[in-house]
Motif scaffolding. Structure first.
Motif, PDB file in Angstrom:
ATOM      1  N   PRO A   1       0.756   8.358   3.521  1.00  0.00           N
ATOM      2  CA  PRO A   1      -0.592   8.927   3.461  1.00  0.00           C
ATOM      3  C   PRO A   1      -1.571   8.053   4.255  1.00  0.00           C
ATOM      4  N   PHE A   2      -2.284   8.671   5.176  1.00  0.00           N
ATOM      5  CA  PHE A   2      -3.158   7.941   6.091  1.00  0.00           C
ATOM      6  C   PHE A   2      -4.339   8.839   6.427  1.00  0.00           C
ATOM      7  N   LEU A   3      -5.537   8.278   6.358  1.00  0.00           N
ATOM      8  CA  LEU A   3      -6.760   9.019   6.646  1.00  0.00           C
ATOM      9  C   LEU A   3      -7.597   8.216   7.630  1.00  0.00           C
ATOM     10  N   LEU A   4      -8.027   8.849   8.720  1.00  0.00           N
ATOM     11  CA  LEU A   4      -8.921   8.211   9.688  1.00  0.00           C
ATOM     12  C   LEU A   4     -10.351   8.559   9.288  1.00  0.00           C
ATOM     13  N   VAL A   5     -11.184   7.532   9.104  1.00  0.00           N
ATOM     14  CA  VAL A   5     -12.545   7.739   8.613  1.00  0.00           C
ATOM     15  C   VAL A   5     -13.549   7.115   9.579  1.00  0.00           C
ATOM     16  N   GLY A   6     -14.428   7.960  10.104  1.00  0.00           N
ATOM     17  CA  GLY A   6     -15.538   7.491  10.936  1.00  0.00           C
ATOM     18  C   GLY A   6     -16.752   7.316  10.046  1.00  0.00           C
ATOM     19  N   ASN A   7     -17.139   6.083   9.800  1.00  0.00           N
ATOM     20  CA  ASN A   7     -18.255   5.807   8.894  1.00  0.00           C
ATOM     21  C   ASN A   7     -19.564   5.675   9.679  1.00  0.00           C
ATOM     22  N   LYS A   8     -20.662   5.701   8.953  1.00  0.00           N
ATOM     23  CA  LYS A   8     -22.026   5.548   9.462  1.00  0.00           C
ATOM     24  C   LYS A   8     -22.508   6.802  10.197  1.00  0.00           C
ATOM     25  N   CYS A   9     -22.093   7.976   9.715  1.00  0.00           N
ATOM     26  CA  CYS A   9     -22.526   9.221  10.367  1.00  0.00           C
ATOM     27  C   CYS A   9     -24.013   9.490  10.171  1.00  0.00           C
ATOM     28  N   ASP A  10     -24.674   8.704   9.327  1.00  0.00           N
ATOM     29  CA  ASP A  10     -26.129   8.809   9.192  1.00  0.00           C
ATOM     30  C   ASP A  10     -26.842   8.216  10.407  1.00  0.00           C
ATOM     31  N   LEU A  11     -26.095   7.494  11.257  1.00  0.00           N
ATOM     32  CA  LEU A  11     -26.678   6.871  12.450  1.00  0.00           C
ATOM     33  C   LEU A  11     -26.305   7.666  13.707  1.00  0.00           C
ATOM     34  N   GLU A  12     -26.474   8.968  13.626  1.00  0.00           N
ATOM     35  CA  GLU A  12     -26.097   9.875  14.721  1.00  0.00           C
ATOM     36  C   GLU A  12     -26.730   9.471  16.047  1.00  0.00           C
ATOM     37  N   ASP A  13     -27.970   8.989  16.004  1.00  0.00           N
ATOM     38  CA  ASP A  13     -28.671   8.601  17.236  1.00  0.00           C
ATOM     39  C   ASP A  13     -28.059   7.364  17.902  1.00  0.00           C
ATOM     40  N   LYS A  14     -27.189   6.646  17.182  1.00  0.00           N
ATOM     41  CA  LYS A  14     -26.536   5.455  17.739  1.00  0.00           C
ATOM     42  C   LYS A  14     -25.046   5.682  17.981  1.00  0.00           C
ATOM     43  N   ARG A  15     -24.620   6.930  17.886  1.00  0.00           N
ATOM     44  CA  ARG A  15     -23.207   7.286  18.014  1.00  0.00           C
ATOM     45  C   ARG A  15     -22.643   6.839  19.370  1.00  0.00           C
ATOM     46  N   LYS A  16     -21.468   6.181  19.314  1.00  0.00           N
ATOM     47  CA  LYS A  16     -20.742   5.768  20.522  1.00  0.00           C
ATOM     48  C   LYS A  16     -19.370   6.460  20.591  1.00  0.00           C
TER      49      LYS A  16
ATOM     50  N   GLY B   1       0.795  -1.225   0.000  1.00  0.00           N
ATOM     51  CA  GLY B   1       0.000   0.000   0.000  1.00  0.00           C
ATOM     52  C   GLY B   1       0.822   1.266   0.000  1.00  0.00           C
ATOM     53  N   GLU B   2       0.324   2.260  -0.733  1.00  0.00           N
ATOM     54  CA  GLU B   2       0.959   3.586  -0.752  1.00  0.00           C
ATOM     55  C   GLU B   2       0.204   4.560   0.144  1.00  0.00           C
ATOM     56  N   GLY B   3      -1.066   4.282   0.375  1.00  0.00           N
ATOM     57  CA  GLY B   3      -1.898   5.127   1.222  1.00  0.00           C
ATOM     58  C   GLY B   3      -2.929   4.261   1.914  1.00  0.00           C
ATOM     59  N   PHE B   4      -3.420   4.729   3.068  1.00  0.00           N
ATOM     60  CA  PHE B   4      -4.318   3.906   3.872  1.00  0.00           C
ATOM     61  C   PHE B   4      -5.525   4.708   4.349  1.00  0.00           C
ATOM     62  N   LEU B   5      -6.693   4.089   4.202  1.00  0.00           N
ATOM     63  CA  LEU B   5      -7.915   4.616   4.793  1.00  0.00           C
ATOM     64  C   LEU B   5      -8.240   3.687   5.955  1.00  0.00           C
ATOM     65  N   CYS B   6      -8.205   4.217   7.162  1.00  0.00           N
ATOM     66  CA  CYS B   6      -8.484   3.425   8.356  1.00  0.00           C
ATOM     67  C   CYS B   6      -9.905   3.749   8.796  1.00  0.00           C
ATOM     68  N   ILE B   7     -10.803   2.790   8.617  1.00  0.00           N
ATOM     69  CA  ILE B   7     -12.233   3.004   8.800  1.00  0.00           C
ATOM     70  C   ILE B   7     -12.687   2.412  10.129  1.00  0.00           C
ATOM     71  N   PHE B   8     -13.548   3.148  10.825  1.00  0.00           N
ATOM     72  CA  PHE B   8     -14.256   2.606  11.986  1.00  0.00           C
ATOM     73  C   PHE B   8     -15.699   3.068  11.908  1.00  0.00           C
ATOM     74  N   SER B   9     -16.562   2.450  12.689  1.00  0.00           N
ATOM     75  CA  SER B   9     -17.958   2.854  12.741  1.00  0.00           C
ATOM     76  C   SER B   9     -18.146   3.759  13.953  1.00  0.00           C
ATOM     77  N   ILE B  10     -18.790   4.912  13.746  1.00  0.00           N
ATOM     78  CA  ILE B  10     -19.029   5.819  14.877  1.00  0.00           C
ATOM     79  C   ILE B  10     -20.006   5.200  15.875  1.00  0.00           C
ATOM     80  N   THR B  11     -20.646   4.082  15.476  1.00  0.00           N
ATOM     81  CA  THR B  11     -21.603   3.416  16.367  1.00  0.00           C
ATOM     82  C   THR B  11     -20.970   2.281  17.175  1.00  0.00           C
ATOM     83  N   GLU B  12     -19.669   2.069  17.003  1.00  0.00           N
ATOM     84  CA  GLU B  12     -18.973   0.962  17.685  1.00  0.00           C
ATOM     85  C   GLU B  12     -17.648   1.427  18.262  1.00  0.00           C
ATOM     86  N   ASP B  13     -17.602   1.587  19.566  1.00  0.00           N
ATOM     87  CA  ASP B  13     -16.350   2.020  20.191  1.00  0.00           C
ATOM     88  C   ASP B  13     -15.229   1.011  19.957  1.00  0.00           C
ATOM     89  N   GLU B  14     -15.585  -0.268  19.942  1.00  0.00           N
ATOM     90  CA  GLU B  14     -14.568  -1.316  19.739  1.00  0.00           C
ATOM     91  C   GLU B  14     -13.843  -1.136  18.399  1.00  0.00           C
TER      92      GLU B  14
END
Length: 173
Positions: free
Chosen positions: A118-133, A83-96
């Motif tokens: 090159p590295f980008l931290l991405v919090g996915n599932k922002c449409d689930l704001e009511d379930k945000r952890k 890899g030359e660049g990395f997208l590190c994805i997590f779900s905003i609804t899952e602290d784990e």
């Protein structure tokens, strides 16, 4: 008279990492095909290639959508090496999944032996704001600590998917 051979566009490898179920595949499919797949099977590892125009020059982005499951940890180092660049994805609804980003970052840095990849931290599932952890501030603070950008996305609504794409494209300008 011989014709000049056509030159291949530059190829850049981007690796999607993160725990299982955080939406890596959904984000990849939004980027590649502008579509959201609700019922997606767990990924072993899929590779996608897309030609994009960058500053008037055609380049190819090769996206490797990796498996989040621990069963595939043994082959992960090989992916990281390529890899030359990395997208590190997590779900905003899952602290784990957010906590796991620390391990992914450490593994990548160990394999690449380079703090400036090159590295980008991405919090996915922002449409689930009511379930945000995971708060925006907590994730943003982690990105600042790492010296990287943080973006929240929704693969479902396509929110900020183009912003992530434009950041990735700027890596290769």
């Amino acid at each position: 008279m011989s014709k000049k051979p056509a030159t291949q566009p530059a190829l850049h490898k981007v690796i999607m990492v993160g725990s299982g179920g955080v939406g890596k595949s959904a984000l990849t499919l939004q980027f590649m095909y502008d579509e959201f797949v609700e019922d997606y099977e767990p990924t072993k590892a899929d590779s996608y290639r897309k030609k994009i125009l960058l500053d008037g020059e055609e380049v190819q982005i090769d996206i490797l959508d990796t498996a989040g499951q621990e069963d595939y940890a043994a082959i992960r180092d090989n992916y990281f090496r390529s890899g030359e660049g990395f997208l590190c994805i997590f779900s905003i609804t899952e602290d784990e999944s957010f906590q796991a980003t620390q391990d992914f970052r450490e593994q990548i840095l160990r394999v690449k032996n380079d703090e400036n990849i090159p590295f980008l931290l991405v919090g996915n599932k922002c449409d689930l704001e009511d379930k945000r952890k995971v708060s925006y501030q907590e994730a943003s603070d982690r990105a600042k600590q790492w010296g990287v950008t943080y973006v929240e996305t929704s693969a479902k609504t396509r929110e900020h998917v183009d912003k992530v794409n434009s950041i990735v494209c700027r890596w290769y300008c």
